[in-house]
Write an enzyme that holds these catalytic residues in place. Structure first.
Site, PDB file in Angstrom:
ATOM      1  N   ASP A 130      60.051  16.427  15.871  1.00 32.58           N
ATOM      2  CA  ASP A 130      60.927  15.480  15.196  1.00 32.58           C
ATOM      3  C   ASP A 130      62.190  15.379  16.052  1.00 32.58           C
ATOM      4  OD1 ASP A 130      62.369  17.772  14.618  1.00 32.58           O
ATOM      5  OD2 ASP A 130      62.383  17.496  12.443  1.00 32.58           O
TER       6      ASP A 130
ATOM      7  N   CYS B 213      60.126  21.455  15.505  1.00 34.59           N
ATOM      8  CA  CYS B 213      61.174  20.836  14.693  1.00 34.59           C
ATOM      9  C   CYS B 213      62.406  21.729  14.817  1.00 34.59           C
ATOM     10  CB  CYS B 213      60.724  20.607  13.246  1.00 34.59           C
ATOM     11  SG  CYS B 213      60.253  22.066  12.313  1.00 34.59           S
TER      12      CYS B 213
ATOM     13  N   THR C  18      63.405  24.284  12.916  1.00 36.08           N
ATOM     14  CA  THR C  18      63.065  25.692  12.692  1.00 36.08           C
ATOM     15  C   THR C  18      61.610  26.028  13.008  1.00 36.08           C
ATOM     16  OG1 THR C  18      62.417  25.165  10.426  1.00 36.08           O
ATOM     17  CG2 THR C  18      64.715  25.866  10.775  1.00 36.08           C
TER      18      THR C  18
ATOM     19  N   HIS D  76      44.291  36.979  16.496  1.00 35.51           N
ATOM     20  CA  HIS D  76      43.838  37.355  15.150  1.00 35.51           C
ATOM     21  C   HIS D  76      43.613  36.161  14.224  1.00 35.51           C
ATOM     22  CE1 HIS D  76      45.381  41.811  15.272  1.00 35.51           C
ATOM     23  NE2 HIS D  76      44.606  41.488  16.311  1.00 35.51           N
TER      24      HIS D  76
ATOM     25  N   HIS E 132      38.220  39.752  12.543  1.00 38.89           N
ATOM     26  CA  HIS E 132      39.132  38.624  12.269  1.00 38.89           C
ATOM     27  C   HIS E 132      38.375  37.346  11.934  1.00 38.89           C
ATOM     28  CE1 HIS E 132      42.295  41.240  13.541  1.00 38.89           C
ATOM     29  NE2 HIS E 132      41.674  41.449  14.700  1.00 38.89           N
TER      30      HIS E 132
HETATM   31  C1  RB5 Z   1      65.681  18.410  10.411  1.00 36.86           C
HETATM   32  O1  RB5 Z   1      67.035  18.442  10.153  1.00 36.86           O
HETATM   33  C2  RB5 Z   1      65.045  19.745  10.019  1.00 36.86           C
HETATM   34  O2  RB5 Z   1      65.040  19.877   8.637  1.00 36.86           O
HETATM   35  C3  RB5 Z   1      63.646  19.841  10.578  1.00 36.86           C
HETATM   36  O3  RB5 Z   1      63.682  19.671  11.952  1.00 36.86           O
HETATM   37  C4  RB5 Z   1      62.910  21.147  10.352  1.00 36.86           C
HETATM   38  O4  RB5 Z   1      63.674  22.229  10.775  1.00 36.86           O
HETATM   39  C5  RB5 Z   1      62.312  21.348   9.037  1.00 36.86           C
HETATM   40  O5  RB5 Z   1      61.630  22.339   8.770  1.00 36.86           O
END
Ligand code: RB5
Length: 147
Positions: A8, A65, A67, A98, A133
């Site tokens: 994203d 993304c 996180t 695994h 596994h």
């Molecule tokens: C975008 O701001 C953020 O929410 C997205 O990139 C991601 O981290 C969501 O899990």
């Protein structure tokens, strides 16, 4: 290996780097977008990459993304996908060994380029161990079909 890559806006900057890392490692890479850093919704790219992986036998995906969490949650909603949210070499290695993960997810706001390179190294050089596994992974896949 063949990789489909997507992000994203919060993973866009690192996506280019990941594509270069994969190409320089000799891998076949398809960048499924986005093409710029304008705000987008990560589930749309999780779906694009997941469907591409499922339609191309033996291929893998990378989703980035902010996180890595949203991408992994979204991709894991799609039957046949085992998306692993990883943070370091060890988790990326175990995701393959695994869990037989077919998509690697991480966060641009969490992991720096050195760690990302090490996760790609682990993911691309580790095979599924099978054995005990195998049955566990089969149980995961059965859960996806049980609702
Ligand atoms: C975008 O701001 C953020 O929410 C997205 O990139 C991601 O981290 C969501 O899990």
């Amino acid at each position: 290996m063949k990789f489909y890559v997507g992000s994203d806006h919060a993973g866009f900057a690192v996506k280019g780097l990941v594509v270069e890392m994969l190409k320089s490692g000799g891998h076949d890479v398809v960048d499924l977008g986005p093409e710029n850093a304008e705000r987008v919704d990560y589930p749309d790219y999780a779906e694009k990459v997941s469907r591409a992986v499922l339609s191309d036998d033996g291929s893998f995906g990378i989703l980035i993304c902010g996180t890595g969490i949203g991408m992994s949650i979204a991709a894991n909603k799609i039957d046949g996908i085992r998306a692993a949210h990883c943070n370091d070499y060890y988790t990326a290695q175990m995701a393959r060994a695994h869990n037989d993960a077919n998509i690697l997810c991480f966060g641009e706001r969490v992991s720096g380029p050195g760690v990302i390179e090490s996760m790609i190294e682990a993911f691309t050089t580790t095979g599924f161990e099978g054995g005990r596994h195998k049955g566990r992974v089969e149980k995961i896949m059965a859960l996806q079909k049980s609702h």
